[in-house]
Design a protein around this motif. Structure first.
Motif, PDB file in Angstrom:
ATOM      1  N   ALA A 546     -27.090 -82.022   4.787  1.00  0.00           N
ATOM      2  CA  ALA A 546     -25.681 -81.662   4.627  1.00  0.00           C
ATOM      3  C   ALA A 546     -25.367 -80.362   5.358  1.00  0.00           C
ATOM      4  O   ALA A 546     -24.295 -80.217   5.961  1.00  0.00           O
ATOM      5  CB  ALA A 546     -25.334 -81.527   3.150  1.00  0.00           C
ATOM      6  N   ALA A 547     -26.295 -79.400   5.317  1.00  0.00           N
ATOM      7  CA  ALA A 547     -26.076 -78.126   6.004  1.00  0.00           C
ATOM      8  C   ALA A 547     -26.077 -78.320   7.520  1.00  0.00           C
ATOM      9  O   ALA A 547     -25.288 -77.698   8.241  1.00  0.00           O
ATOM     10  CB  ALA A 547     -27.147 -77.122   5.589  1.00  0.00           C
ATOM     11  N   LYS A 548     -26.947 -79.181   8.003  1.00  0.00           N
ATOM     12  CA  LYS A 548     -26.965 -79.477   9.439  1.00  0.00           C
ATOM     13  C   LYS A 548     -25.649 -80.113   9.877  1.00  0.00           C
ATOM     14  O   LYS A 548     -25.118 -79.791  10.941  1.00  0.00           O
ATOM     15  CB  LYS A 548     -28.139 -80.413   9.761  1.00  0.00           C
ATOM     16  N   GLU A 549     -25.127 -81.002   9.043  1.00  0.00           N
ATOM     17  CA  GLU A 549     -23.857 -81.641   9.382  1.00  0.00           C
ATOM     18  C   GLU A 549     -22.709 -80.636   9.372  1.00  0.00           C
ATOM     19  O   GLU A 549     -21.776 -80.733  10.180  1.00  0.00           O
ATOM     20  CB  GLU A 549     -23.567 -82.784   8.415  1.00  0.00           C
ATOM     21  N   VAL A 552     -22.693 -79.106  12.690  1.00  0.00           N
ATOM     22  CA  VAL A 552     -22.135 -80.029  13.694  1.00  0.00           C
ATOM     23  C   VAL A 552     -20.607 -79.957  13.652  1.00  0.00           C
ATOM     24  O   VAL A 552     -19.937 -79.852  14.691  1.00  0.00           O
ATOM     25  CB  VAL A 552     -22.620 -81.470  13.437  1.00  0.00           C
ATOM     26  N   GLN A 553     -20.048 -79.986  12.466  1.00  0.00           N
ATOM     27  CA  GLN A 553     -18.595 -79.951  12.329  1.00  0.00           C
ATOM     28  C   GLN A 553     -18.025 -78.590  12.743  1.00  0.00           C
ATOM     29  O   GLN A 553     -16.920 -78.509  13.299  1.00  0.00           O
ATOM     30  CB  GLN A 553     -18.187 -80.272  10.878  1.00  0.00           C
ATOM     31  N   TYR A 554     -18.771 -77.532  12.487  1.00  0.00           N
ATOM     32  CA  TYR A 554     -18.325 -76.193  12.892  1.00  0.00           C
ATOM     33  C   TYR A 554     -18.223 -76.103  14.410  1.00  0.00           C
ATOM     34  O   TYR A 554     -17.269 -75.529  14.940  1.00  0.00           O
ATOM     35  CB  TYR A 554     -19.308 -75.151  12.361  1.00  0.00           C
ATOM     36  N   ARG A 555     -19.188 -76.697  15.116  1.00  0.00           N
ATOM     37  CA  ARG A 555     -19.127 -76.695  16.584  1.00  0.00           C
ATOM     38  C   ARG A 555     -17.947 -77.536  17.070  1.00  0.00           C
ATOM     39  O   ARG A 555     -17.288 -77.189  18.055  1.00  0.00           O
ATOM     40  CB  ARG A 555     -20.453 -77.190  17.165  1.00  0.00           C
ATOM     41  N   GLN A 558     -14.914 -75.403  16.737  1.00  0.00           N
ATOM     42  CA  GLN A 558     -14.849 -74.367  17.759  1.00  0.00           C
ATOM     43  C   GLN A 558     -14.330 -74.890  19.095  1.00  0.00           C
ATOM     44  O   GLN A 558     -13.598 -74.196  19.798  1.00  0.00           O
ATOM     45  CB  GLN A 558     -16.244 -73.762  17.984  1.00  0.00           C
ATOM     46  N   THR A 559     -14.715 -76.091  19.457  1.00  0.00           N
ATOM     47  CA  THR A 559     -14.449 -76.585  20.811  1.00  0.00           C
ATOM     48  C   THR A 559     -13.301 -77.595  20.879  1.00  0.00           C
ATOM     49  O   THR A 559     -12.911 -77.999  21.973  1.00  0.00           O
ATOM     50  CB  THR A 559     -15.715 -77.243  21.382  1.00  0.00           C
ATOM     51  N   GLY A 560     -12.742 -77.979  19.738  1.00  0.00           N
ATOM     52  CA  GLY A 560     -11.768 -79.063  19.744  1.00  0.00           C
ATOM     53  C   GLY A 560     -10.326 -78.611  19.886  1.00  0.00           C
ATOM     54  O   GLY A 560     -10.009 -77.420  19.814  1.00  0.00           O
ATOM     55  N   ALA A 567      -9.654 -82.413  11.769  1.00  0.00           N
ATOM     56  CA  ALA A 567     -10.671 -83.383  11.341  1.00  0.00           C
ATOM     57  C   ALA A 567     -11.962 -82.670  10.948  1.00  0.00           C
ATOM     58  O   ALA A 567     -12.608 -83.035   9.949  1.00  0.00           O
ATOM     59  CB  ALA A 567     -10.928 -84.390  12.462  1.00  0.00           C
ATOM     60  N   ALA A 568     -12.346 -81.650  11.721  1.00  0.00           N
ATOM     61  CA  ALA A 568     -13.575 -80.918  11.413  1.00  0.00           C
ATOM     62  C   ALA A 568     -13.445 -80.181  10.086  1.00  0.00           C
ATOM     63  O   ALA A 568     -14.368 -80.190   9.247  1.00  0.00           O
ATOM     64  CB  ALA A 568     -13.892 -79.939  12.537  1.00  0.00           C
ATOM     65  N   TRP A 569     -12.293 -79.561   9.859  1.00  0.00           N
ATOM     66  CA  TRP A 569     -12.058 -78.855   8.596  1.00  0.00           C
ATOM     67  C   TRP A 569     -12.179 -79.824   7.412  1.00  0.00           C
ATOM     68  O   TRP A 569     -12.819 -79.517   6.396  1.00  0.00           O
ATOM     69  CB  TRP A 569     -10.668 -78.239   8.598  1.00  0.00           C
ATOM     70  N   GLN A 570     -11.560 -81.002   7.542  1.00  0.00           N
ATOM     71  CA  GLN A 570     -11.611 -81.947   6.427  1.00  0.00           C
ATOM     72  C   GLN A 570     -13.042 -82.398   6.161  1.00  0.00           C
ATOM     73  O   GLN A 570     -13.452 -82.515   5.002  1.00  0.00           O
ATOM     74  CB  GLN A 570     -10.719 -83.153   6.702  1.00  0.00           C
ATOM     75  N   SER A 571     -13.817 -82.612   7.213  1.00  0.00           N
ATOM     76  CA  SER A 571     -15.220 -82.987   7.017  1.00  0.00           C
ATOM     77  C   SER A 571     -15.995 -81.877   6.327  1.00  0.00           C
ATOM     78  O   SER A 571     -16.803 -82.122   5.417  1.00  0.00           O
ATOM     79  CB  SER A 571     -15.867 -83.315   8.368  1.00  0.00           C
TER      80      SER A 571
END
Length: 628
Positions: A546-549, A552-555, A558-560, A567-571
């Motif tokens: 879960a921490a690894k994911e 992934v969502q934080y990156r 950053q780039t989206g 979408a990243a925030w909701q994940s």
């Protein structure tokens, strides 16, 4: 991104009167003697006009002072917080608007930011505020190895790429990167600002690049310091306000040197904001910070010794303050808060004890702990039923909010908690009914606290009682804040209690750092945060799926683009909600705000929030005035 933040004469729809008002009475003598130029010559060519219609304010009168209390002298920095003069800042709707800047252009990709200054804007000593002040910060401070050995702050990097800084003309500067920088604007608007500009004309006399070496060395020796760099740092300090001679852009200027138990701030003659009628702000001439023992503050407030106070007050003081209200000339208002929770428990997933680490990392255990907390009892016993049981997450006013974020696993259910613990294999107990850890030790959780908030300790007593019903014994250990943090960083802490997340009002463009292991001072995963902050040189790499994911969502955030960030925030919030990385206890605890009955333009209802909001900052204390 494609955003253009317009400023200037009609920023935010405000209209500046063509006939500016008379001179500020406080400065009349200085203007008459020639010590100061007239008001219109002190203002920028296009001052910042505050939109009183949008902010439901009335044009006020000049004069007077307001008194508030701080608990320690270092809290004079709250003058920077309350003043909330920023290059760009949040308005009452939490939208970003130019403030010190006249305007700001951002390209569609979000990687080029062009800052337009206000022509004629001056420092508090009357010297021009120009692009040179930005250049000095970039070249002579943060890229000077002696002043900043580690280089510029992280928000001025994208990955390993530092900003490209350009001066386009005397009043225009540009920061750019090859990739989007989603941190830049939120950092500029922060409650504790980065001050990417400095008064170059003043600080150069303390810098080796601009001062004769022998003269500078003599100054260093006279103060008993190690180097010119230490001298320069001591002289600068725009947030700590330890140098009363340093020029400023703030609404009020400090005039009192430490140590003192009374700090006086006076109005800045060159301040850049005006009301719609052309009156230079602030209305109030002086701001007084009295220093008092925190335990005495409620009594002093109740005795009518302040004009405006929220700091150091809590809901437990409300009844007393209301009882004193008829005898004093104040009103007690209850503001909402911006924190995700008033208090939260933080299981240290990177603790050094291998047995406890294994137990804490099992999501069933964290869910069981949460289900075994009687939050309704906490609310009723401690907060008169005015608060709300909640997880440690975003608030309903956030565009990211989902009801399940607040409600998952917060119902008091001893049977379900016991079933989860049994399912984990933690079904053996000693003679006192306390469950046993896998190595046979009794399940005794030491929860560490700073002791700064007595209500945290009271909550722990209630939590300890309910945890005992599921076979878990709690001990409470009070420590100084720095000691607690250092113990958490080294893995000695098993669990701690602290405030909930600061930014419960997060938007898709807010940095999700409180929900992702990228900061060492997040107490649920300090070693993972340290690993990120040191680029892998210290700490531990996240090793839970879960921490690894989350990373992934934080990156992706950053780039989206805007949609990708949402979408990243909701994940990220979904993952936090299901995994209970922190365990919220109670939220929506109203903040008492005491306001003198004759003070105008202070909202009846507001949001009392450190970030974003700066407590009173977004409500512009420079527009508060006395109706006497």
């Amino acid at each position: 991104m494609g955003a253009i933040f317009a400023g200037g004469l009609c920023s935010g729809g405000a209209v500046l009167s063509t006939s500016a008002q008379a001179e500020v009475p406080y400065f009349e003598d200085a203007v008459a003697s020639g010590e100061l130029p007239p008001m219109l010559d002190r203002l920028p060519e296009h001052p910042k006009v505050i939109d009183f219609d949008a902010e439901d304010k009335t044009v006020g009168k000049y004069g007077g002072q307001f008194v508030t209390i701080m608990g320690r002298s270092k809290d004079i920095r709250m003058a920077v917080v309350y003043g909330y003069a920023r290059l760009i800042g949040y308005d009452e709707n939490l939208d970003l608007k130019p403030d010190i800047l006249e305007s700001l252009d951002v390209n569609d990709e979000g990687n080029v930011f062009t800052l337009h200054l206000r022509k004629g804007h001056k420092w508090s000593d009357g010297e021009p505020f120009t692009a040179e002040d930005f250049r000095y910060y970039w070249e002579d401070i943060v890229n000077n190895d002696e002043l900043f050995p580690v280089g510029p702050p992280r928000f001025l990097f994208v990955g390993d790429e530092p900003a490209t800084f350009e001066i386009l003309d005397e009043f225009t500067v540009r920061y750019s990167w090859s990739q989007p920088n989603p941190f830049f604007l939120t950092e500029l608007a922060g409650t504790r600002p980065p001050f990417i500009y400095r008064p170059a004309h003043y600080l150069k006399q303390f810098h080796e690049n601009y001062r004769d070496a022998a003269e500078l060395d003599a100054m260093v020796k006279e103060r008993g310091l190690r180097s010119w760099a230490v001298l320069h740092t001591d002289i600068d300090r725009p947030y700590k306000l330890s140098n009363i001679d340093r020029p400023s852009l703030e609404p009020w200027l400090i005039t009192t040197e430490e140590p003192s138990d009374r700090f006086v701030f006076v109005r800045n003659p060159f301040y850049h904001r005006v009301d719609p009628a052309g009156n230079q702000l602030p209305y109030i001439d002086k701001m007084i910070f009295n220093i008092a023992n925190s335990k005495l503050v409620p009594a002093k407030v109740g005795a009518g010794e302040v004009d405006l106070q929220s700091r150091i007050l809590s809901l437990k003081d409300y009844t007393f303050l209301k009882q004193a209200e008829p005898q004093q000339n104040y009103n007690v208002r209850l503001w909402d808060v911006g924190a995700g929770a008033y208090a939260a428990l933080y299981p240290n997933l990177t603790c050094s004890d291998p047995v406890w680490r294994g137990v804490l990392r099992d999501v069933r255990f964290r869910r069981a702990l949460s289900l075994a907390i009687n939050r309704t009892e906490i609310n009723r016993v401690m907060f008169f039923g005015l608060a709300q049981p909640t997880n440690n997450t975003v608030l309903p006013k956030s565009p990211l909010y989902k009801p399940e974020y607040r409600e998952n696993y917060i119902q008091f259910d001893v049977d379900k908690a016991n079933a989860l613990l049994d399912e984990m294999g933690l079904d053996e107990r000693n003679g006192d009914g306390i469950r046993l850890l896998p190595d046979g030790r009794p399940m005794e959780i030491i929860v560490e606290t700073t002791g700064e908030n007595p209500e945290h300790d009271d909550m722990l007593e209630l939590v300890g009682d309910s945890w005992r019903q599921v076979g878990i014994k709690m001990f409470v250990k009070g420590l100084q804040r720095e000691v607690l943090r250092n113990r958490a960083y080294t893995g000695e802490t098993i669990m701690s209690i602290f405030n909930g997340i600061d930014n419960g009002l997060a938007t898709p463009n807010s940095v999700p750092s409180e929900f992702v292991p990228v900061q060492q001072d997040t107490l649920q995963w300090p070693k993972w945060g340290q690993y990120y902050q040191t680029d892998g040189e210290a700490g531990e790499a996240p090793d839970m799926p879960a921490a690894k994911e989350l990373m992934v969502q934080y990156r992706k955030w950053q780039t989206g683009n805007d949609a990708a960030r949402m979408a990243a925030w909701q994940s990220i919030l979904d993952i936090n909600s299901e995994n209970m990385f922190s365990i919220g206890l109670i939220g929506n605890v109203p903040q008492p705000v005491v306001v003198d009955k004759d003070m105008r333009n202070v909202p009846e209802k507001g949001i009392h929030s450190w970030e974003p909001g700066a407590f009173f900052g977004i409500y512009r204390p420079d527009t508060f005035w006395w109706d006497r």
